[in-house]
Write a protein that holds these residues in place. Sequence first.
Motif, PDB file in Angstrom:
ATOM      1  N   ALA A 175      -4.737   4.742  -8.078  1.00 49.65           N
ATOM      2  CA  ALA A 175      -3.156   3.582  -7.724  1.00 49.65           C
ATOM      3  C   ALA A 175      -2.457   3.197  -8.285  1.00 49.65           C
ATOM      4  O   ALA A 175      -1.607   2.447  -8.037  1.00 49.65           O
ATOM      5  N   ALA A 176      -2.647   3.369  -9.724  1.00 52.70           N
ATOM      6  CA  ALA A 176      -1.491   2.312 -11.037  1.00 52.70           C
ATOM      7  C   ALA A 176      -0.757   4.333 -10.621  1.00 52.70           C
ATOM      8  O   ALA A 176       0.974   3.658 -10.776  1.00 52.70           O
ATOM      9  N   LYS A 177      -0.718   4.811 -10.924  1.00 51.93           N
ATOM     10  CA  LYS A 177       0.240   5.675 -10.675  1.00 51.93           C
ATOM     11  C   LYS A 177       1.184   5.760  -9.106  1.00 51.93           C
ATOM     12  O   LYS A 177       2.729   5.666  -9.437  1.00 51.93           O
ATOM     13  N   SER A 178       0.562   5.242  -8.068  1.00 48.80           N
ATOM     14  CA  SER A 178       1.051   4.786  -6.663  1.00 48.80           C
ATOM     15  C   SER A 178       2.257   3.865  -6.708  1.00 48.80           C
ATOM     16  O   SER A 178       3.231   3.441  -6.499  1.00 48.80           O
ATOM     17  N   ILE A 179       2.381   2.715  -7.912  1.00 45.02           N
ATOM     18  CA  ILE A 179       3.214   1.635  -8.104  1.00 45.02           C
ATOM     19  C   ILE A 179       3.589   1.977  -9.365  1.00 45.02           C
ATOM     20  O   ILE A 179       4.492   1.124  -9.767  1.00 45.02           O
ATOM     21  N   GLY A 180       3.930   3.554  -9.627  1.00 46.47           N
ATOM     22  CA  GLY A 180       5.010   4.256 -10.474  1.00 46.47           C
ATOM     23  C   GLY A 180       4.584   3.895 -12.622  1.00 46.47           C
ATOM     24  O   GLY A 180       5.313   4.009 -12.591  1.00 46.47           O
ATOM     25  N   MET A 181       3.046   4.185 -12.560  1.00 48.46           N
ATOM     26  CA  MET A 181       3.110   3.457 -13.996  1.00 48.46           C
ATOM     27  C   MET A 181       2.593   4.543 -14.545  1.00 48.46           C
ATOM     28  O   MET A 181       2.200   5.985 -13.899  1.00 48.46           O
ATOM     29  N   THR A 182       3.639   4.865 -15.711  1.00 52.66           N
ATOM     30  CA  THR A 182       2.981   6.238 -16.456  1.00 52.66           C
ATOM     31  C   THR A 182       2.292   6.679 -17.097  1.00 52.66           C
ATOM     32  O   THR A 182       1.367   5.341 -16.508  1.00 52.66           O
ATOM     33  N   ARG A 183       1.576   7.438 -17.707  1.00 52.20           N
ATOM     34  CA  ARG A 183       0.255   7.829 -17.812  1.00 52.20           C
ATOM     35  C   ARG A 183      -0.528   6.252 -18.897  1.00 52.20           C
ATOM     36  O   ARG A 183      -1.474   6.613 -18.977  1.00 52.20           O
ATOM     37  N   LEU A 184       0.436   6.782 -19.978  1.00 51.10           N
ATOM     38  CA  LEU A 184       0.396   5.876 -21.100  1.00 51.10           C
ATOM     39  C   LEU A 184       0.173   3.799 -20.467  1.00 51.10           C
ATOM     40  O   LEU A 184      -0.883   3.902 -21.257  1.00 51.10           O
TER      41      LEU A 184
ATOM     42  N   ARG B 166      -3.037  -0.611 -18.910  1.00 52.31           N
ATOM     43  CA  ARG B 166      -3.200  -1.780 -18.674  1.00 52.31           C
ATOM     44  C   ARG B 166      -4.412  -1.548 -17.698  1.00 52.31           C
ATOM     45  O   ARG B 166      -4.700  -2.746 -17.235  1.00 52.31           O
TER      46      ARG B 166
END
Lengths: 302, 258
Positions: free
Chosen positions: A186-195, A200
């Motif tokens: 879900a975090a990836k899907s809103i454009g977050m990087t791995r770090l 967060r």
Amino acid sequence: MTGHPAARPIPTDLERLAGLAIVPRRYYGRWVAAAIILLLFAWVVKAFAEGQIAWKVVGQFLTAPAILNGLVNTVIMTACAMTLGIVLGVLFAIMYMSPNPVLRGSALFYIWFFRGTPLLLQLLLWFNLALVFPRIGIPGLIEFRTIDLITPFVATLLGLGMNQGAYTAEVVRSGILSVDLGQSEAAKSIGMTRLTTLRRIILPQAMRVIIPPVGNEFISMVKLTSIASVIQYSEILRNAQTIYYANARVIELLIVAAIWYLAVVTLLQIGQFFLERYFSRGRGERRSRQKANRGIAAGGPP
Amino acid sequence: MNAQPAPIVVAHQVSKRFGPLLALNGVSLSIAPGTVQCIIGPSGSGKSTFLRCLNQIEKIDAGAILIDGELIGYRRVGDTLRELSDAEIARQRLATGMVFQRFNLFHHMTALENIIEGPVTVLRRSRREAVDEAMALLARVGLTDKRDAYPIEMSGGQQQRVAIARALAMRPRIMLFDEPTSALDPELVGEVLAVMRDLARSGMTMIVVTHELGFAREVAHDVVFMDRGEIIEQGPPAQVLLSPQQARTREFISAVLT
């Protein structure tokens, strides 16, 4: 199956039965157990009160400058070593789980070495580092005599902190593994990087699993600092010993140290309670909240 | 149909392998902007995998995907394709919003915090602006009163509506739905489909993997039936759902309806 057994007759005063007062169950066993434990406790207290202990001496040394100084050193060392341990633990846990084989290998080696050798040996190694490297620094730029740099404080900090880091790395790793994979998707899907995802989304949720064992290790660390007395770090137990070598009040001074250790650990335990409550937000109090929700759902419209 | 607009999503001969399993086998599909594309098929047919490839949660093994004309996951350098960095892939994902079968709301955040997380940490918008927009989105999905509720305090249908709002807060060009109602109690399916219907009416490009054939018939512009990693049949919903040409499609639809 051939038919049901004959049903028992239904009482005729059903209305009255449903309205009868309820008497809670009595727990006689608990009362007996409590009485035995209280008795044993009273016996121990009496023994210590009548024993060869000069309680006046305990009271007198409880706030002696040397003891308070040792206490401060113990608390400072615990805080510094745990901070170093947690920072290293998080760092090496992340390295261990990285797809990069170099990082993973380094983390594996670190954990293997610092978990695999006794803490006392590591302390002595750090303290005697000057035997291996008489001078350390960047050649031509800046250099120190190792003996000036590695004071008892620094040696203890490195020894305890790096050892702790190896254990905490495994605790942090299990915390990270406990977070559902869907969270990072879900975090990836809103454009977050791995770090960013780690910082967060994953770590805050991993904390719920990490805090109880780290709290446990924090409490261990308070007492582990006493091992640093072998390399002349003047923590509370070492200072207590120095005093009783002079005045021979061995038990009294050990009791003084014990009282302070218990006081510090008690404070830490209270802190842990509040930390745990904070990081279980959205998870903890699950039962009471669900009950509340059910109550609303039952009363309100769908 | 005159002057067709350029497709916003182009998948060309996309293949994906999980060990020995060929999850996608040369899937090609073009989607025009503003349309609702439904993908149906039995479980294990590769429909969810296809959606996850569009969002780069999975990496494809062969083929190419273009979103809004941009090659996904790679940069073309001469005759080679160079893998993009983590940050570049994260940027490309901003074009798509994703709604998951199991909602995947961030458990440690309230509904409002879930929605503003992306705008504030990823897009670096001001918190006040993000909150205003999040409240508008909560109103749109009918959950204004749940702003301070944690996921565990909400029903599945409410969680999924918040998840839709969270995806919309990133202002994506395309919304991907991965079986958004499959994990819901039957009485909660309607509220989620209503939000999706409303979204389709607003002109959002949507790709919906679903078992809700009624929703597909009513809302979709185009329906694809997939089985064993391949597209078996494609066409307008009336054709694919009511008079399918392929035996496998007929079998699947009659199995779902009974």
